[in-house]
Design an enzyme around this catalytic site. Structure first.
Site, PDB file in Angstrom:
ATOM      1  N   ASP A  41      -6.156 -12.208   5.588  1.00 37.30           N
ATOM      2  CA  ASP A  41      -6.780 -11.096   4.953  1.00 37.30           C
ATOM      3  C   ASP A  41      -6.478  -9.822   5.330  1.00 37.30           C
ATOM      4  O   ASP A  41      -6.932  -8.895   5.182  1.00 37.30           O
ATOM      5  CB  ASP A  41      -8.304 -11.389   5.288  1.00 37.30           C
ATOM      6  CG  ASP A  41      -8.308 -11.353   6.991  1.00 37.30           C
ATOM      7  OD1 ASP A  41      -7.214 -11.221   7.483  1.00 37.30           O
ATOM      8  OD2 ASP A  41      -9.529 -11.093   7.408  1.00 37.30           O
ATOM      9  N   LYS A 195       1.302  31.858  -1.061  1.00 32.75           N
ATOM     10  CA  LYS A 195       0.839  30.914  -2.028  1.00 32.75           C
ATOM     11  C   LYS A 195      -0.721  30.737  -2.298  1.00 32.75           C
ATOM     12  O   LYS A 195      -1.493  31.024  -1.382  1.00 32.75           O
ATOM     13  CB  LYS A 195       1.551  29.509  -1.873  1.00 32.75           C
ATOM     14  CG  LYS A 195       0.864  28.760  -0.696  1.00 32.75           C
ATOM     15  CD  LYS A 195       1.386  27.352  -0.478  1.00 32.75           C
ATOM     16  CE  LYS A 195       0.796  26.806   0.812  1.00 32.75           C
ATOM     17  NZ  LYS A 195       1.485  25.349   1.003  1.00 32.75           N
TER      18      LYS A 195
END
Length: 313
Positions: A41, A195
């Site tokens: 699993d 920016k």
């Protein structure tokens, strides 16, 4: 190693085994034997295949995606404590989730603090890491943190390039302090890029603050994820008259489409450390090893010596 001190053993997680082997080669010891058993699993179990009772145990693991690397490190720490290790030190060349170091908007987690709490809760006694996204993350821990700097390998490389009219630049204002340290050490000018982001990993606009005309520019950053910022900054430098543009960053996250962007932009070269393995085909990338730096730090920590003497900046 000092025979009066507890014996030292180094182990490495699955994705950082290459780093563990390099560090052990520098230390002149064998990488410790460890087994990780995976269940159907996706669950996994960590076990040490040799005695570590009374030993000083160093666990090498960068916590880059996916989350299994972090979970693996937590289980390694827990297993070492339960196996009666004298002390457990996490060696994390790249500390993941470091970009989430504060609440920059309402109702968000501070993942860097959560990860530090998880490591301490698992039983870590010390952390050795490199170029954290934000220096204040060291204060999230209630155990000692040795914060190393990639400048120890980057600066000699830059000096060996023998570039004339060199300028150090930062692709965003947040990295100004880091870039300024390089500029001061090399005694060259500093240029900033401002920016604005539209959203995470998306740059809306960028402007250059400073003169780059006929200069050889080196952009400094701590990590490259999608490479949107660094490649946009490089193209902008060339548009403003730069002679050449290179970039260096400590951590090569390089999520898609980073490789394509780097290969198609104005960068002549992008320089990384091997804190994260770079498996992408990027001809412009140069990888510098930090294994010796981490090995020297481990040796100094083990012998209770100062590590500050190996810092360049």
């Amino acid at each position: 190693m000092n025979a009066l001190l507890p014996p030292i053993k180094v182990f490495a997680g699955t994705k950082s085994r290459y780093m563990g082997e390099e560090i052990c080669q520098e230390l002149g010891i064998e990488l410790g034997k460890m087994n990780i058993q995976h269940f159907a699993d996706g669950e996994f179990e960590v076990s040490f295949e040799e005695s570590i009772r009374g030993c000083e145990v160093y666990l090498v693991q960068s916590t880059f995606p996916n989350c299994d690397n972090l979970m693996e490190l937590l289980l390694m720490i827990d297993a070492a404590k339960r196996a009666s290790a004298k002390s457990v030190i996490a060696v994390m060349p790249y500390f993941g989730w470091a970009r989430q170091d504060r609440k920059d908007k309402p109702r968000v987690s501070i993942a860097a603090k959560l990860v530090s709490d998880l490591l301490v809760a698992a039983g870590v006694d010390r952390v050795i890491t490199m170029d954290l996204h934000a220096d204040q993350i060291q204060g999230f821990f209630n155990v000692p943190v040795d914060h190393l700097y990639g400048s120890s390998v980057f600066l000699p490389y830059i000096e060996n390039l023998h570039l004339e009219n060199l300028v150090i630049a930062t692709p965003d204002v947040g990295g100004a302090k880091r870039a300024n340290n390089y500029a001061k050490y090399l005694n060259v000018p500093l240029v900033l890029c401002h920016k604005q982001r539209a959203k995470a990993n998306v740059v809306a606009s960028m402007t250059v603050i400073g003169d780059v005309k006929d200069k050889n520019v080196i952009l400094i950053d701590d990590m490259v994820d999608t490479a949107g910022t660094i490649t946009k900054a490089a193209d902008l430098m060339i548009a403003n008259g730069a002679k050449s543009v290179r970039a260096l960053a400590s951590h090569a996250i390089m999520s898609d489409p980073a490789t394509e962007r780097v290969n198609n932009c104005a960068l002549e070269e992008i320089i990384f450390t091997n804190s994260i393995p770079l498996h992408k085909d990027c001809p412009k990338a140069t990888i510098l090893s930090v294994a010796k730096m981490f090995a020297d730090t481990i040796r100094r920590v083990h012998n209770n010596e100062s590590i500050s003497s190996q810092y360049l900046i």
